[in-house]
Design a protein around this motif. Structure first.
Motif, mmCIF file in Angstrom:
data_model
loop_
_atom_site.group_PDB
_atom_site.id
_atom_site.type_symbol
_atom_site.label_atom_id
_atom_site.label_comp_id
_atom_site.label_asym_id
_atom_site.label_seq_id
_atom_site.Cartn_x
_atom_site.Cartn_y
_atom_site.Cartn_z
ATOM 1 N N ASN A 3 50.869 24.856 136.676
ATOM 2 C CA ASN A 3 49.592 24.282 136.258
ATOM 3 C C ASN A 3 49.176 24.710 134.855
ATOM 4 O O ASN A 3 48.015 24.532 134.471
ATOM 5 C CB ASN A 3 48.500 24.666 137.255
ATOM 6 C CG ASN A 3 48.627 23.901 138.558
ATOM 7 O OD1 ASN A 3 48.986 22.727 138.569
ATOM 8 N ND2 ASN A 3 48.347 24.563 139.675
ATOM 9 N N HIS A 96 40.756 16.766 141.585
ATOM 10 C CA HIS A 96 42.194 17.006 141.582
ATOM 11 C C HIS A 96 42.775 16.800 142.975
ATOM 12 O O HIS A 96 42.296 17.391 143.948
ATOM 13 C CB HIS A 96 42.491 18.439 141.110
ATOM 14 C CG HIS A 96 42.088 18.705 139.699
ATOM 15 N ND1 HIS A 96 42.098 19.965 139.141
ATOM 16 C CD2 HIS A 96 41.679 17.861 138.704
ATOM 17 C CE1 HIS A 96 41.703 19.883 137.879
ATOM 18 N NE2 HIS A 96 41.436 18.624 137.594
ATOM 19 N N SER A 97 43.792 15.962 143.055
ATOM 20 C CA SER A 97 44.495 15.698 144.322
ATOM 21 C C SER A 97 43.549 15.184 145.391
ATOM 22 O O SER A 97 43.584 15.624 146.550
ATOM 23 C CB SER A 97 45.213 16.969 144.801
ATOM 24 O OG SER A 97 46.112 17.440 143.822
ATOM 25 N N GLU A 100 44.248 10.093 145.840
ATOM 26 C CA GLU A 100 45.341 9.523 146.623
ATOM 27 C C GLU A 100 45.029 9.448 148.118
ATOM 28 O O GLU A 100 45.713 8.738 148.861
ATOM 29 C CB GLU A 100 46.637 10.323 146.406
ATOM 30 C CG GLU A 100 46.562 11.790 146.762
ATOM 31 C CD GLU A 100 46.230 12.665 145.561
ATOM 32 O OE1 GLU A 100 46.799 13.777 145.470
ATOM 33 O OE2 GLU A 100 45.399 12.248 144.721
ATOM 34 N N LEU A 125 43.292 14.422 138.561
ATOM 35 C CA LEU A 125 44.712 14.717 138.753
ATOM 36 C C LEU A 125 45.210 13.924 139.960
ATOM 37 O O LEU A 125 44.633 14.006 141.043
ATOM 38 C CB LEU A 125 44.915 16.213 138.994
ATOM 39 C CG LEU A 125 46.359 16.713 139.086
ATOM 40 C CD1 LEU A 125 47.033 16.663 137.713
ATOM 41 C CD2 LEU A 125 46.402 18.137 139.642
ATOM 42 N N PRO A 127 48.981 11.992 141.918
ATOM 43 C CA PRO A 127 50.447 11.970 141.947
ATOM 44 C C PRO A 127 50.990 10.767 141.186
ATOM 45 O O PRO A 127 50.389 9.686 141.190
ATOM 46 C CB PRO A 127 50.768 11.879 143.445
ATOM 47 C CG PRO A 127 49.573 11.232 144.051
ATOM 48 C CD PRO A 127 48.404 11.703 143.239
ATOM 49 N N THR A 162 52.192 10.936 151.292
ATOM 50 C CA THR A 162 51.209 10.631 150.253
ATOM 51 C C THR A 162 50.790 9.171 150.369
ATOM 52 O O THR A 162 51.616 8.272 150.196
ATOM 53 C CB THR A 162 51.792 10.897 148.851
ATOM 54 O OG1 THR A 162 52.191 12.277 148.767
ATOM 55 C CG2 THR A 162 50.772 10.601 147.769
ATOM 56 N N ARG A 165 49.995 6.526 145.122
ATOM 57 C CA ARG A 165 50.355 7.134 143.840
ATOM 58 C C ARG A 165 49.922 6.217 142.699
ATOM 59 O O ARG A 165 49.612 5.060 142.916
ATOM 60 C CB ARG A 165 51.863 7.408 143.766
ATOM 61 C CG ARG A 165 52.342 8.484 144.752
ATOM 62 C CD ARG A 165 53.815 8.806 144.563
ATOM 63 N NE ARG A 165 54.237 9.862 145.462
ATOM 64 C CZ ARG A 165 54.663 9.659 146.699
ATOM 65 N NH1 ARG A 165 54.746 8.415 147.175
ATOM 66 N NH2 ARG A 165 55.031 10.673 147.458
ATOM 67 N N THR A 228 55.334 14.715 137.903
ATOM 68 C CA THR A 228 54.958 14.701 139.314
ATOM 69 C C THR A 228 53.491 14.348 139.472
ATOM 70 O O THR A 228 53.094 13.637 140.406
ATOM 71 C CB THR A 228 55.226 16.081 139.944
ATOM 72 O OG1 THR A 228 56.626 16.377 139.839
ATOM 73 C CG2 THR A 228 54.813 16.101 141.413
ATOM 74 N N GLN A 229 52.661 14.824 138.548
ATOM 75 C CA GLN A 229 51.236 14.514 138.576
ATOM 76 C C GLN A 229 50.787 14.011 137.199
ATOM 77 O O GLN A 229 51.264 14.487 136.161
ATOM 78 C CB GLN A 229 50.422 15.755 138.948
ATOM 79 C CG GLN A 229 50.666 16.240 140.372
ATOM 80 C CD GLN A 229 49.946 17.538 140.646
ATOM 81 O OE1 GLN A 229 50.146 18.534 139.941
ATOM 82 N NE2 GLN A 229 49.108 17.545 141.657
ATOM 83 N N HIS A 231 47.484 13.589 134.733
ATOM 84 C CA HIS A 231 46.155 14.172 134.524
ATOM 85 C C HIS A 231 45.447 13.404 133.420
ATOM 86 O O HIS A 231 46.003 13.226 132.328
ATOM 87 C CB HIS A 231 46.265 15.642 134.138
ATOM 88 C CG HIS A 231 44.944 16.249 133.784
ATOM 89 N ND1 HIS A 231 44.668 16.756 132.520
ATOM 90 C CD2 HIS A 231 43.811 16.430 134.516
ATOM 91 C CE1 HIS A 231 43.448 17.223 132.515
ATOM 92 N NE2 HIS A 231 42.902 17.037 133.702
#
Length: 237
Positions: A3, A96-97, A100, A125, A127, A162, A165, A228-229, A231
């Motif tokens: 991170n 963040h996260s 999704e 943030l 995916p 998930t 995305r 992968t992510q 932001h």
């Protein structure tokens, strides 16, 4: 280490948002046990975590107490943020996260936009869709990789945990649809999730080299798509 790019982006946002005002008001939506909230509180900021899980908020309060800081804990859903905290409640809102998993990402983004003050920013943030395809292909699951690229939600199959995305385009459209401006877009964990753990595990020089590589790749117009992510820093005018 994974991170480092994200923390660097957050530091830059806090330096830019009302720089002479001292501690900032920060809201962490879906902040859970305080992985971001507690370190931000340790920096002197006034932090509120909004989360639907009472267990997570209890763990947050224990973590904050152990660190000797105070973090406000509020139970609730992201879409209800303006009702829970009021409009223009924060200089910086973290999400963040979360997007999704919610039923209506656009409604949640609108709630984030209503909560941040003019001149403030929202840190989102999510995916990355392209990364999911890349990782499935590297693992030899080529049909899964094709599905991840072609599925509207970016899912590679029924066993994919998930629900949704994003691509750079879909994330930017979500931000702009809420009346916010895309200020910066970073790729998080571009190489860190692809290389074996050995080169950086216990090797400080390798870890620092990987962080430096991630920092450069994070804003590369091609490589960030492989993260992968994704932001985004979304600014409210």
């Amino acid at each position: 280490m994974r991170n480092a790019v994200l923390w660097d982006a957050l530091r830059k946002v806090l330096e830019r948002v009302d720089p002479g005002a001292g501690p900032h008001d920060i809201v962490d939506v879906g902040g859970g046990t305080g992985g971001f909230a507690v370190p931000l509180a340790e920096l002197g900021h006034r932090v509120t975590v909004v989360d639907a899980s009472l267990d997570a908020l209890a763990a947050l309060e224990r973590r904050a107490a152990e660190s000797g800081v105070k973090v406000r804990a509020v139970q609730g859903d992201a879409v209800d943020l303006p009702a829970l905290l009021g409009p223009d409640a924060a200089d910086l809102v973290l999400c963040h996260s979360v997007l999704e998993y919610v039923d209506d990402p656009a409604a949640v983004m609108a709630a984030l936009a209503a909560t941040v003050r003019p001149g403030g920013s929202v840190s989102v943030l999510v995916p990355g869709q392209v990364a999911a395809a890349l990782h499935r292909a590297v693992a030899g699951h080529f049909d899964d990789a094709r599905r991840a690229l072609t599925d509207p939600s970016g899912r590679w199959g029924e066993h994919d945990r998930t629900p949704r995305r994003f691509t750079r385009q879909s994330l930017s459209a979500l931000v702009e649809g809420a009346g916010l401006r895309v200020g910066a877009l970073h790729g998080v964990r571009i190489f860190a999730d692809l290389v074996p753990g050995g080169p950086s595990d216990g090797d400080q020089d390798a870890a620092e080299a990987l962080i430096a590589l991630e920092s450069v790749a994070a804003v590369h117009p091609v490589l960030r798509e492989l993260a992968t992510q994704l932001h985004v820093v979304a600014d409210r005018r």
